[in-house]
Scaffold this active site. Structure first.
Site, PDB file in Angstrom:
ATOM      1  N   GLU A  46       0.826  -1.204   0.000  1.00 23.03           N
ATOM      2  CA  GLU A  46       0.000   0.000   0.000  1.00 23.03           C
ATOM      3  C   GLU A  46       0.866   1.263   0.000  1.00 23.03           C
ATOM      4  O   GLU A  46       0.556   2.236  -0.689  1.00 23.03           O
ATOM      5  CB  GLU A  46      -0.928   0.008   1.232  1.00 23.03           C
ATOM      6  N   ALA A 148      26.167 -30.394  15.759  1.00 27.53           N
ATOM      7  CA  ALA A 148      27.109 -31.372  15.199  1.00 27.53           C
ATOM      8  C   ALA A 148      28.310 -31.458  16.130  1.00 27.53           C
ATOM      9  O   ALA A 148      28.852 -30.435  16.549  1.00 27.53           O
ATOM     10  CB  ALA A 148      27.554 -30.953  13.800  1.00 27.53           C
TER      11      ALA A 148
END
Length: 355
Positions: A46, A148
């Site tokens: 807008e 990990a």
């Protein structure tokens, strides 16, 4: 309205977790302005259309596929811009189900004398943003903690080196995992130390980057703020008085200031509540040991994925996957459920749930 929908599609892949929105302004039967939400954190559709229309917006009709927002985020409410520009009528494709704001955009516009026509091409408008509508139905963000490590439980050497503990096949597995979540979160130490990209590396959709950066230390050269992928930076709004210049109005970057809690730290539950309001409904945490510890201590983690590589790093000063204070008695340890183990290349993927 069809033109607004076509414009909205141009933001695909660039505005997530925000919805796809297009806007067209018509006056005296002619298009006075048009625009779309181009990137996360940028002006809404807008506002872009109103800027193009300029003075011609007064007395015009505005077409938009999603109800204009009525809350403050990275940008001001679109309702205020519409009212200020003198738009006389707004045609809406479908309502916005996001619960932000005390009143809806439609209610605000009606109160200020703007005529409304709703549900034009409603089905098409809902279909365009079906993922957005689906995500805002969920009240709690689902959290996955991924780490990990070596077989002796180290995520980095004593010098901080962590590349690469796991193998290529495991890293591809993680990149695919990232495509299935809304956001990926790390702490500022990871950003400074590793300068990660936090992307899917071409495997598919990129998640929104989320960085916990209490004192806004994210460097200007940080990959997380390269503008290619949306980034949300969570900071301590009680300690930060001045926003660094390189983070102000940065493309695709949104700053979210939160009040600190115990020990002057930002509570993880507050972070998740904020992210959920931004439609981050699935979050992957890939930070260091301190970030992992805080998430676990806050009891927000739903499942874990630990990648275990058959390597021994050793070193009393080497980083471990979960740091913090830890428990003082074994019976207080966090118990895992539904444990599964599978092998990928030379590495082992350990998955489990906490709830």
């Amino acid at each position: 309205m069809q033109l607004a929908l076509n414009l909205a599609k141009k933001g695909s892949g660039k505005v997530h977790p925000n919805p796809l929105v297009g806007c067209v302004i018509v006056k005296n039967g002619k298009i006075a302005g048009k625009g779309f939400h181009e990137y996360f954190g940028g002006p809404h559709a807008e506002v872009n259309a109103l800027r193009q229309a300029g003075k011609n917006a007064k007395g015009a009709t505005l077409y938009v596929n999603l109800e204009p927002c009525n809350h403050w985020g990275k940008t001001p409410p679109c309702t205020e811009a519409i009212i200020r520009a003198g738009i006389s009528r707004v045609v809406i494709g479908t309502k916005d189900r996001n619960p932000c704001g005390a009143e809806t955009g439609s209610e605000k516009l009606k109160k200020n004398g703007v005529a409304l026509i709703q549900n034009i091409l409603k089905n098409e408008s809902k279909k365009l943003n079906k993922l957005y509508f689906s995500s805002i139905k969920r009240k709690k963000t689902h959290v996955i903690l991924k780490m990990a490590m070596s077989i002796d439980g180290k995520i980095a050497t004593r010098t901080g080196d962590s590349k690469w503990i796991s193998g290529n096949r495991e890293r591809k597995f993680v990149h695919r995992l990232r495509t299935g979540v809304d956001g990926i979160l790390v702490g500022i130490n990871t950003v400074i130390r590793d300068n990660p990209q936090l992307s899917s590396h071409g495997m598919g959709k990129n998640p929104v980057r989320v960085v916990i950066d209490p004192y806004l230390k994210t460097p200007k050269s940080g990959n997380v703020i390269d503008g290619k992928i949306p980034c949300i930076i969570i900071y301590n709004n009680k300690k930060v008085k001045v926003i660094p210049k390189h983070l102000k109005n940065r493309k695709a970057v949104r700053l979210a200031g939160l009040e600190p809690g115990r020990n002057n730290e930002i509570d993880f539950k507050k972070i998740l509540k904020t992210l959920n309001k931004m439609s981050i409904c699935t979050l992957l945490i890939e930070g260091g040991g301190e970030t992992a510890a805080r998430a676990l201590e806050s009891k927000v983690v739903d499942e874990i994925i630990f990648v275990i590589a058959p390597k021994i790093i050793g070193g009393r000063d080497a980083k471990s996957p979960v740091e913090g204070l830890g428990v003082d008695r074994v019976f207080k340890a966090i118990n895992l459920n539904n444990t599964k183990i599978k092998r990928i290349g030379k590495d082992y993927i350990f998955t489990s749930t906490l709830k």
